[in-house]
Design an enzyme around this catalytic site. Structure first.
Site, PDB file in Angstrom:
ATOM      1  N   ASN A  21      -0.070  12.863   4.401  1.00 43.22           N
ATOM      2  CA  ASN A  21      -0.736  12.113   5.461  1.00 43.22           C
ATOM      3  C   ASN A  21      -0.291  12.571   6.843  1.00 43.22           C
ATOM      4  O   ASN A  21       0.502  11.905   7.497  1.00 43.22           O
ATOM      5  CB  ASN A  21      -0.401  10.618   5.308  1.00 43.22           C
ATOM      6  N   TYR A  69       0.829  -1.201   0.000  1.00 44.50           N
ATOM      7  CA  TYR A  69       0.000   0.000   0.000  1.00 44.50           C
ATOM      8  C   TYR A  69       0.871   1.262   0.000  1.00 44.50           C
ATOM      9  O   TYR A  69       1.807   1.407   0.764  1.00 44.50           O
ATOM     10  CB  TYR A  69      -0.932   0.038   1.221  1.00 44.50           C
ATOM     11  N   HIS A  76      -5.507  15.970  -4.892  1.00 45.25           N
ATOM     12  CA  HIS A  76      -5.837  16.273  -3.501  1.00 45.25           C
ATOM     13  C   HIS A  76      -5.696  17.762  -3.184  1.00 45.25           C
ATOM     14  O   HIS A  76      -6.179  18.216  -2.141  1.00 45.25           O
ATOM     15  CB  HIS A  76      -4.953  15.459  -2.560  1.00 45.25           C
ATOM     16  N   ARG A 116     -15.554  36.708  42.648  1.00 45.61           N
ATOM     17  CA  ARG A 116     -15.055  35.785  43.672  1.00 45.61           C
ATOM     18  C   ARG A 116     -14.534  34.479  43.079  1.00 45.61           C
ATOM     19  O   ARG A 116     -13.582  33.878  43.590  1.00 45.61           O
ATOM     20  CB  ARG A 116     -16.191  35.489  44.669  1.00 45.61           C
ATOM     21  N   GLY A 131      -6.599   4.934  -0.632  1.00 41.64           N
ATOM     22  CA  GLY A 131      -7.947   4.985  -0.106  1.00 41.64           C
ATOM     23  C   GLY A 131      -8.791   3.856  -0.637  1.00 41.64           C
ATOM     24  O   GLY A 131      -8.416   2.676  -0.603  1.00 41.64           O
TER      25      GLY A 131
END
Length: 513
Positions: A197, A54, A84, A286, A61
């Protein structure tokens, strides 16, 4: 010029800010170059084998099932970057893009990505040349990293797309590279994917937000103390023994800051001399250390997450020391996205309590003797009435920005990427929240300093006097008839934003938390 050396073991928040905001030069260590070369040898060996790996010899993807032949792999890496780089909307700020590029280089230099040393060197060269790729607001889902923003940066490394030059002009990236003597990269197996990535954009924005919020929380402790003083409140609630029995570190730090500012004040406890003495102050006064302190502790948790991410190598797949190249889910932005949302929540709450204190200063029924709206001649003058409206509008937006982005997820990539972090969106809204919080604190400062000066005959604390004098010298005007108010508020905003308030007070108190 300061130089940041990138090694194999991550980086620091200080180095990120030095590169993003200070234009520090970047160098790769010899250790990093060796690690890059070793990892590349592993990727080259796998690329030569017939079995698909891969990111090396497959698609990406939902398209990962296709085995890509050697002659198409360079085209595959170019194509993933081009396709992309699909962002839209306004340009992202230069400091964000520089942080994003530097943090991607940090992961590349780890030796876990398989990128060639020459590509890493080009990344450093582009940063050092002051070339900033054009990155757009929309495009990242915060899973598989900040894909679109990182793709626009990788596109510039290839000599494509647009970038901002060192003179601030946007031009074709190829022209800028040529002028700087930088050869565009020609991507090989895995390199396109390795440049995309990462959680680098959201992490860079987290680091910068933490730096900004750290200063703002100190400023907020100071303005809370000034308001307590202007309202003739009591500093007894700041006693360290009270905070020791509820030992949240941030609460103790905020209380100590406020007590240091109020040391020597002639206004605190003045309520004891009133005809109807107060037993205790309102919550917004306070409980200031409890609210600000909880925010400080949340920042400490966020800083811990950031430090772990700064030490991480975020990529998919990764090259392991034993020679394996393994797919993983480390690019998921959830750890960063959550704390970005946490910070937006605590920033909104700090803004909210500051606005409530400001409103109290302006209300003659609750301000213990101050004129309505701190006006010079109430009725003829409106004083700070609409300044509080502006503050309220900012607080309202802060509350909307506090709605978590990380609670959402929209599936993508044909349901392969079916749960995403939305961390980039969380980071973008946090940047707006930080800007708004600065303005909110500036308006409290403006009101509190005016109110103290209207307490005629009473002597403020030395630190308060220093804060008021520095504010006036910075163009933050004091009491008087109505005038064009926006420039005064802008001066107060700049005084807070540049650290002028903290510096003035620390000149008297010494370092504050």
């Amino acid at each position: 010029m300061h130089t940041v050396v990138v090694g194999t073991s991550g980086t620091t928040a200080e180095d990120v800010i030095a590169v993003a905001r200070g234009n520090a030069r970047v160098e790769l260590s010899g250790e990093a170059l060796d690690a890059l070369a070793r990892a590349r040898e592993i990727v080259d060996a796998l690329a030569a084998k017939p079995e698909p790996v891969y990111g090396v010899s497959t698609g990406f993807g939902a398209l990962a099932s296709r085995h890509i032949s050697p002659e198409l792999r360079a085209q595959l890496q170019r194509n993933i970057v081009r396709s992309h780089a699909a962002g839209m909307g306004p340009r992202v700020e230069r400091e964000v893009v520089r942080a994003l590029m530097f943090l991607r280089l940090k992961t590349v230099a780890s030796g876990h990505t398989g990128v060639r040393p020459s590509v890493a060197q080009t990344m450093a060269d582009v940063l050092n040349a002051g070339i900033t790729p054009v990155v757009h607001e929309y495009g990242s889902l915060g899973c598989s990293g900040d894909l679109a923003p990182l793709s626009h940066c990788a596109l510039a490394l290839m000599g494509e797309g647009d970038a901002e030059g060192p003179d601030g002009t946007v031009r074709p990236a190829g022209e800028l590279l040529a002028e700087a003597g930088i050869a565009p990269v020609e991507l090989r197996e895995k390199e396109g994917l390795a440049l995309l990535n990462g959680t680098d954009g959201m992490l860079g924005m987290l680091v910068m937000a933490l730096a900004d919020l750290g200063k703002l929380y100190t400023s907020a402790d100071i303005t809370a103390a000034l308001t307590l003083e202007a309202l003739l409140g009591t500093e007894k609630v700041l006693a360290p023994e009270l905070h020791a029995i509820r030992p949240h570190p941030g609460q103790g730090a905020s209380a100590a800051n406020m007590a240091a500012v109020l040391e020597g004040s002639g206004l605190v406890r003045h309520y004891q001399e009133e005809t109807a003495p107060r037993v205790q102050d309102a919550y917004s006064v306070r409980c200031a250390p409890q609210v600000a302190g909880a925010g400080r502790d949340t920042m400490a948790h966020a800083a811990l997450v950031a430090s772990r991410e700064l030490a991480a190598a975020v990529d998919n797949p990764v090259v392991l020391p034993d020679g394996r190249v393994e797919s993983n889910g480390n690019f998921h932005g959830a750890p960063v996205a959550y704390v970005l949302d946490f910070l937006a929540i605590v920033a909104a709450d700090l803004g909210s309590i500051a606005e409530r204190r400001t409103d109290r200063l302006l209300d003659k029924n609750r301000s213990h003797g101050l004129p309505p709206f701190l006006a010079d001649d109430a009725g003829v003058d409106s004083g700070l009435m609409i300044a509080q409206y502006t503050q309220a509008a900012l607080v309202s937006e802060m509350k909307r920005l506090a709605v978590p982005a990380s609670a959402d997820s929209i599936p993508s990539s044909a349901m392969q990427e079916d749960h995403v972090s939305m961390g980039w969106s969380a980071a973008r809204k946090l940047r707006t929240a930080v800007d708004n919080l600065t303005r909110i604190i500036a308006i409290e400062l403006y009101a509190a300093t005016r109110a103290i000066e209207l307490r005629h005959g009473l002597t403020p604390a030395p630190a308060s006097r220093a804060a008021i004098a520095a504010a006036r010298a910075a163009g933050v005007e004091g009491p008087g008839p109505d005038r064009f108010l926006a420039p005064d508020l802008a001066a107060a905003d700049e005084f807070i934003r540049t650290g002028g308030l903290v510096a003035a007070v620390e000149g008297v108190t010494g370092p504050l938390a």
